[in-house]
Design a protein around this motif. Structure first.
Motif, mmCIF file in Angstrom:
data_model
loop_
_atom_site.group_PDB
_atom_site.id
_atom_site.type_symbol
_atom_site.label_atom_id
_atom_site.label_comp_id
_atom_site.label_asym_id
_atom_site.label_seq_id
_atom_site.Cartn_x
_atom_site.Cartn_y
_atom_site.Cartn_z
ATOM 1 N N UNK A 14 1.075 -1.537 0.020
ATOM 2 C CA UNK A 14 0.310 -0.203 0.092
ATOM 3 C C UNK A 14 0.978 1.036 -0.300
ATOM 4 N N UNK A 15 1.602 1.396 0.805
ATOM 5 C CA UNK A 15 2.850 2.431 0.605
ATOM 6 C C UNK A 15 3.434 3.095 -0.627
ATOM 7 N N UNK A 16 3.555 2.000 -1.116
ATOM 8 C CA UNK A 16 4.604 2.009 -2.883
ATOM 9 C C UNK A 16 3.130 2.403 -3.535
ATOM 10 N N UNK A 17 2.219 2.104 -3.542
ATOM 11 C CA UNK A 17 0.272 1.630 -4.387
ATOM 12 C C UNK A 17 0.955 3.843 -4.213
ATOM 13 N N UNK A 18 0.676 4.680 -3.168
ATOM 14 C CA UNK A 18 0.215 5.533 -3.208
ATOM 15 C C UNK A 18 1.370 6.528 -2.301
ATOM 16 N N UNK A 19 2.702 6.160 -3.102
ATOM 17 C CA UNK A 19 3.487 7.036 -1.938
ATOM 18 C C UNK A 19 3.042 8.361 -1.787
ATOM 19 N N UNK A 108 -3.076 4.314 6.140
ATOM 20 C CA UNK A 108 -1.495 3.499 5.962
ATOM 21 C C UNK A 108 -1.675 2.766 7.401
ATOM 22 N N UNK A 109 -1.336 3.906 8.454
ATOM 23 C CA UNK A 109 -2.091 2.494 9.662
ATOM 24 C C UNK A 109 -2.744 1.725 9.410
ATOM 25 N N UNK A 110 -4.444 2.211 9.107
ATOM 26 C CA UNK A 110 -5.387 1.590 9.189
ATOM 27 C C UNK A 110 -5.044 0.276 8.082
ATOM 28 N N UNK A 111 -4.834 0.530 6.873
ATOM 29 C CA UNK A 111 -3.867 -1.035 6.542
ATOM 30 C C UNK A 111 -3.311 -1.748 6.961
#
Length: 133
Positions: A14-19, A108-111
């Motif tokens: 996820x962090x890479x998908x929405x950097x 990102x925290x919830x992910x």
């Protein structure tokens, strides 16, 4: 348990998908940072989250193997992995940095908490069913 593994993989990518989400969060928290410093912070977060994700994948695979093999230690190991994973997830979700904002954007925290839901269900089901050996 496969759902938890899938959630872990998704939370890791996820962090890479929405950097840009992570970049914007850091930039908002530290408006005086130069772009190179923001980029460095983003890279550091990506490495940290990747390592945590890789360890999570290893934990899911190892625990799944232990459960399928019917080992005596599968239930306690799954419980320990759940507690550790939930602690790490809550740390990512709730820890505030020096800007008084959470270190990670809330999305990102919830992910990072999504695998914990699967972990809670897996542990509950493991302790509910009769032990095989």
């Amino acid at each position: 348990m496969c759902t938890g593994l899938g959630f872990t993989v998704l939370a890791t990518i996820a962090p890479y998908a929405d950097r840009d989400l992570l970049t914007g969060h850091i930039r908002a928290g530290y408006p005086t940072y130069a772009q190179t410093r923001v980029d460095s912070a983003v890279s550091t977060y990506l490495v940290l989250l990747s390592v945590i994700g890789a360890l999570g994948v290893i934990a899911w695979l190892g625990t799944t193997w232990a459960v399928n093999a019917g080992t005596w230690w599968a239930r306690p190991a799954a419980t320990v992995m759940f507690v550790l994973g939930t602690g790490i997830g809550l740390t990512g979700l709730l820890t505030k940095d020096t800007s008084d904002a959470t270190g990670l954007p809330p999305a990102l925290g919830w992910a990072g908490m999504a695998p914990c839901l699967a972990g809670a269900l897996a542990v509950a089901l493991l302790w509910k069913r009769p032990r095989l050996t």
